[in-house]
Design a protein around this motif. Structure first.
Motif, short mmCIF file in Angstrom:
data_model
loop_
_atom_site.label_atom_id
_atom_site.label_comp_id
_atom_site.label_asym_id
_atom_site.label_seq_id
_atom_site.Cartn_x
_atom_site.Cartn_y
_atom_site.Cartn_z
N PHE A 209 0.83 -1.21 0.00
CA PHE A 209 0.00 0.00 0.00
C PHE A 209 0.87 1.26 0.00
N SER A 210 1.96 1.24 0.78
CA SER A 210 2.85 2.40 0.85
C SER A 210 3.54 2.66 -0.48
N PRO B 128 4.49 7.48 -4.16
CA PRO B 128 4.45 8.31 -5.38
C PRO B 128 3.94 9.74 -5.16
N PRO B 129 2.78 9.94 -4.46
CA PRO B 129 2.36 11.33 -4.25
C PRO B 129 3.29 12.12 -3.36
N TYR C 250 2.67 1.82 -3.54
CA TYR C 250 1.81 2.15 -4.68
C TYR C 250 0.87 3.33 -4.44
N PHE C 251 0.60 3.68 -3.18
CA PHE C 251 -0.39 4.72 -2.92
C PHE C 251 0.14 5.90 -2.10
N ILE C 252 1.22 5.73 -1.38
CA ILE C 252 1.71 6.80 -0.52
C ILE C 252 3.02 7.41 -1.05
#
Length: 360
Positions: A85-86, A92-93, A88-90
């Protein structure tokens, strides 16, 4: 009796300082041991931190009749899910926000330069030393940003140099979770029953102190990070996710860390809009009040019993001696040291049963 105890204390103190001095003189003998310890320090410390965070989950699953090995595997699956989750979702932004912040650094420097000039024109008298200092800081903001970036890349390079050590963390963690409960019986098996009982009490107290600090600080930091993220998004602060994660990790440093994380958030808020800066400061204050008055007392309690002034003094000293790592580890190290000294003090002053005196 008092004179005899004082004499024995002085003899012990002289012997300890003599041993320290001899170790200092023969440091070349212990240097290979230090190198070995440094090589395994990263996986042991990393696995130890994860052990104290995940071990309660394994114990809870075991309480519900889940075999310990199965519980460990379930915890590992949970860690893999968090890592996925980190990534792929945290990350990059956060990386995108960090890149935008670096790109906007020259504009921020120009903005502060204009503010300073406006303020300077409205002042009748400014001490030359103050003016020169402020102007020098403004003129060198770009170089400061480059220096920070260089330090960041050096840090990233150091992190990648320890990749192999991080790969070993799961292996250390698995065996800690699997056999950690066997450590105290193993360590006490070499002593007589009375001394083993005292040593068992000491090790359990150390384990309790570390467990309270690591689990509590991790949960408190997570709560603070979530509160900051919600607050930053509510006021429309730029780079909200990056600044909230920064606040989460800085909160791992007791007392001082939250205020360190407030500085860049408030500065960026004022650069974006003065009212956003004001609301950002309000959010930081409210989050810290909630954390210090409601979350920390209920999560961590007063297990460590360390006075705030003592913590601040320890952090200042550790930061000067060992840098960022010193800030992270000085409080648990102090708690462990305090537990050990308190234990032997009670043994020495006959406040424990006779059979538990004179441990070594």
């Amino acid at each position: 009796m008092t004179k005899e105890k004082m004499f024995r204390f002085l003899v012990y103190a002289i012997l300890i300082f003599t041993v320290i001095y001899l170790v200092h003189l023969t440091g070349f003998i212990f240097r290979p041991i230090g190198t070995l310890i440094a090589a395994i320090a990263v996986p042991i410390i990393g696995a130890g931190l994860l052990f104290y965070i995940t071990n309660p989950l394994v114990n809870r699953l075991e309480h519900f009749k889940v075999p310990r090995i199965v519980g460990i595997l379930l915890v590992f699956l949970g860690l893999v899910a968090v890592a996925f989750f980190s990534v792929y979702f945290i990350i990059p932004p956060v990386q995108e926000q960090f890149t935008k912040l670096i790109d906007n650094a020259p504009q921020m420097a120009q903005y502060f330069d204009e503010i300073f000039e406006l303020w300077q024109n409205r002042q009748e008298f400014i001490p030359a030393s103050v003016e020169d200092t402020i102007q020098n800081v403004i003129n060198n903001l770009d170089s400061y940003a480059e220096s920070i970036m260089g330090s960041l890349f050096n840090f990233i390079g150091s992190v990648f140099s320890f990749v192999f050590s991080f790969v070993l963390i799961p292996f250390f963690l698995f065996f800690m979770l699997k056999d950690g409960h066997k450590f105290i019986p193993f360590a006490t098996s070499f002593f007589s029953p009375s001394k083993a009982s005292s040593l068992e009490t000491l090790l359990k107290n150390i384990n309790r102190s570390l467990s309270a600090f690591i689990q509590g600080q991790a949960l408190v930091s997570l709560c603070v990070g979530v509160m900051l993220l919600i607050g930053y998004w509510a006021v429309g602060l730029n780079y909200a996710l990056m600044l909230a994660i920064f606040g989460l990790f800085m909160n791992l440093i007791p007392f001082v860390g939250p205020w360190i994380s407030a500085i860049p958030a408030v500065i960026i808020g004022f650069f974006q809009d003065p009212m956003v800066g004001v609301w950002t400061a309000v959010i930081m204050i409210v989050a810290q009040q909630i954390e210090s008055n409601f979350i920390s007392p209920n999560v961590m309690g007063k297990v460590l019993k360390v006075h705030p002034l003592t913590v601040i003094t320890l952090i200042l000293a550790a930061g000067a001696i060992a840098g960022f790592l010193g800030l992270l580890f000085v409080v648990p190290a102090y708690a462990v040291t305090k537990t050990i000294i308190s234990h032997f003090y009670h043994v020495y002053t006959d406040k424990r049963p006779v059979g538990q005196k004179n441990l070594f």
